[in-house]
Motif scaffolding. Sequence first.
Motif, PDB file in Angstrom:
ATOM      1  N   ASP A   1       0.814  -1.210   0.000  1.00 35.82           N
ATOM      2  CA  ASP A   1       0.000   0.000   0.000  1.00 35.82           C
ATOM      3  C   ASP A   1       0.853   1.269   0.000  1.00 35.82           C
ATOM      4  O   ASP A   1       0.329   2.367   0.115  1.00 35.82           O
ATOM      5  CB  ASP A   1      -0.894   0.035   1.251  1.00 35.82           C
ATOM      6  CG  ASP A   1      -1.990  -1.018   1.191  1.00 35.82           C
ATOM      7  OD1 ASP A   1      -2.463  -1.320   0.072  1.00 35.82           O
ATOM      8  OD2 ASP A   1      -2.362  -1.551   2.251  1.00 35.82           O
ATOM      9  N   LEU A   2       2.159   1.091  -0.088  1.00 38.10           N
ATOM     10  CA  LEU A   2       3.043   2.256   0.043  1.00 38.10           C
ATOM     11  C   LEU A   2       3.578   2.742  -1.298  1.00 38.10           C
ATOM     12  O   LEU A   2       3.859   1.942  -2.186  1.00 38.10           O
ATOM     13  CB  LEU A   2       4.237   1.902   0.941  1.00 38.10           C
ATOM     14  CG  LEU A   2       3.920   1.370   2.334  1.00 38.10           C
ATOM     15  CD1 LEU A   2       5.211   1.053   3.057  1.00 38.10           C
ATOM     16  CD2 LEU A   2       3.094   2.375   3.130  1.00 38.10           C
TER      17      LEU A   2
ATOM     18  N   ASN B   1       1.200   6.300   2.470  1.00 38.16           N
ATOM     19  CA  ASN B   1       0.533   5.054   2.834  1.00 38.16           C
ATOM     20  C   ASN B   1      -0.924   5.132   2.391  1.00 38.16           C
ATOM     21  O   ASN B   1      -1.713   5.876   2.958  1.00 38.16           O
ATOM     22  CB  ASN B   1       0.622   4.858   4.357  1.00 38.16           C
ATOM     23  CG  ASN B   1       0.050   3.523   4.798  1.00 38.16           C
ATOM     24  OD1 ASN B   1      -0.523   2.783   3.998  1.00 38.16           O
ATOM     25  ND2 ASN B   1       0.199   3.230   6.077  1.00 38.16           N
TER      26      ASN B   1
ATOM     27  N   ASP C   1       2.012   1.535   8.814  1.00 43.74           N
ATOM     28  CA  ASP C   1       3.160   0.668   8.535  1.00 43.74           C
ATOM     29  C   ASP C   1       4.378   1.336   9.165  1.00 43.74           C
ATOM     30  O   ASP C   1       4.251   2.418   9.754  1.00 43.74           O
ATOM     31  CB  ASP C   1       3.328   0.449   7.024  1.00 43.74           C
ATOM     32  CG  ASP C   1       4.037  -0.871   6.716  1.00 43.74           C
ATOM     33  OD1 ASP C   1       4.761  -1.386   7.589  1.00 43.74           O
ATOM     34  OD2 ASP C   1       3.878  -1.376   5.595  1.00 43.74           O
TER      35      ASP C   1
ATOM     36  N   ILE D   1       4.505   5.124   9.417  1.00 50.71           N
ATOM     37  CA  ILE D   1       3.853   5.776   8.287  1.00 50.71           C
ATOM     38  C   ILE D   1       2.350   5.614   8.554  1.00 50.71           C
ATOM     39  O   ILE D   1       1.814   4.510   8.413  1.00 50.71           O
ATOM     40  CB  ILE D   1       4.201   5.106   6.930  1.00 50.71           C
ATOM     41  CG1 ILE D   1       5.683   4.682   6.851  1.00 50.71           C
ATOM     42  CG2 ILE D   1       3.786   5.991   5.764  1.00 50.71           C
ATOM     43  CD1 ILE D   1       6.686   5.800   6.898  1.00 50.71           C
TER      44      ILE D   1
ATOM     45  N   LYS E   1       1.235  10.433   5.099  1.00 51.97           N
ATOM     46  CA  LYS E   1       2.555  10.373   4.482  1.00 51.97           C
ATOM     47  C   LYS E   1       3.599  10.986   5.390  1.00 51.97           C
ATOM     48  O   LYS E   1       3.302  11.798   6.255  1.00 51.97           O
ATOM     49  CB  LYS E   1       2.549  11.058   3.116  1.00 51.97           C
ATOM     50  CG  LYS E   1       2.306  12.534   3.122  1.00 51.97           C
ATOM     51  CD  LYS E   1       2.469  13.050   1.692  1.00 51.97           C
ATOM     52  CE  LYS E   1       1.971  14.480   1.565  1.00 51.97           C
ATOM     53  NZ  LYS E   1       2.122  14.988   0.208  1.00 51.97           N
TER      54      LYS E   1
END
Length: 185
Positions: free
Chosen positions: A51-52, A77, A83, A119, A124
């Motif tokens: 997802d990043l 993210n 994360d 994150i 972000k």
Amino acid sequence: MSNLLPKAQAFALRGAPPFHLPLRVGLAVLSLFFLLACIPAALAHEFKVGDLEIEHPWSRATPPGAKVGGGYFTVINKGSAPDRLLSISSDISEKAELHEMGVKDGVMTMRPVEGGLEIPAGGKVALKPGAYHLMFTGLKRQPKQGEKFSATLTFEKAGSVTVEFAVEGIGETGSGDMGDMDHAE
Ligand SMILES: [Cu+2]
């Protein structure tokens, strides 16, 4: 009768260039304009893992003999869970650490971030000069302006991704303005 249509088309085609030429020149000038306007965007590059999104990893050229270099990028993210950036490795240096800047007794200092960098979900984090950044310590060679070197970022959930750091000039601050250090946070 059946000849009329092809003739009309032929005429239309012969007639076409004088009308279309200025349009084409106009479009060419216009696309050149957009091309020039978009050069900073074209230099930007991004990488994805899970997802990043890791946007525009960059570093700075270092003076001869320097043993440390910085690393900067923005992580976005797009997922619904936070994360964490846990570790970094690169062939360019013995070690790579995640640092944060802080003021201690009126002096700007940097220290390793313990436990990784969070994150946030849907958020972000920007790594940039004067803030969170990567530090490549024990440089094996000097990164040169215009080249790229690769590094592997490991995140808790998304896993590992190899990204390319674009090496910019020695005085680059990442803001596009050498005097504009971001001390807002
Ligand atoms: Cu540092």
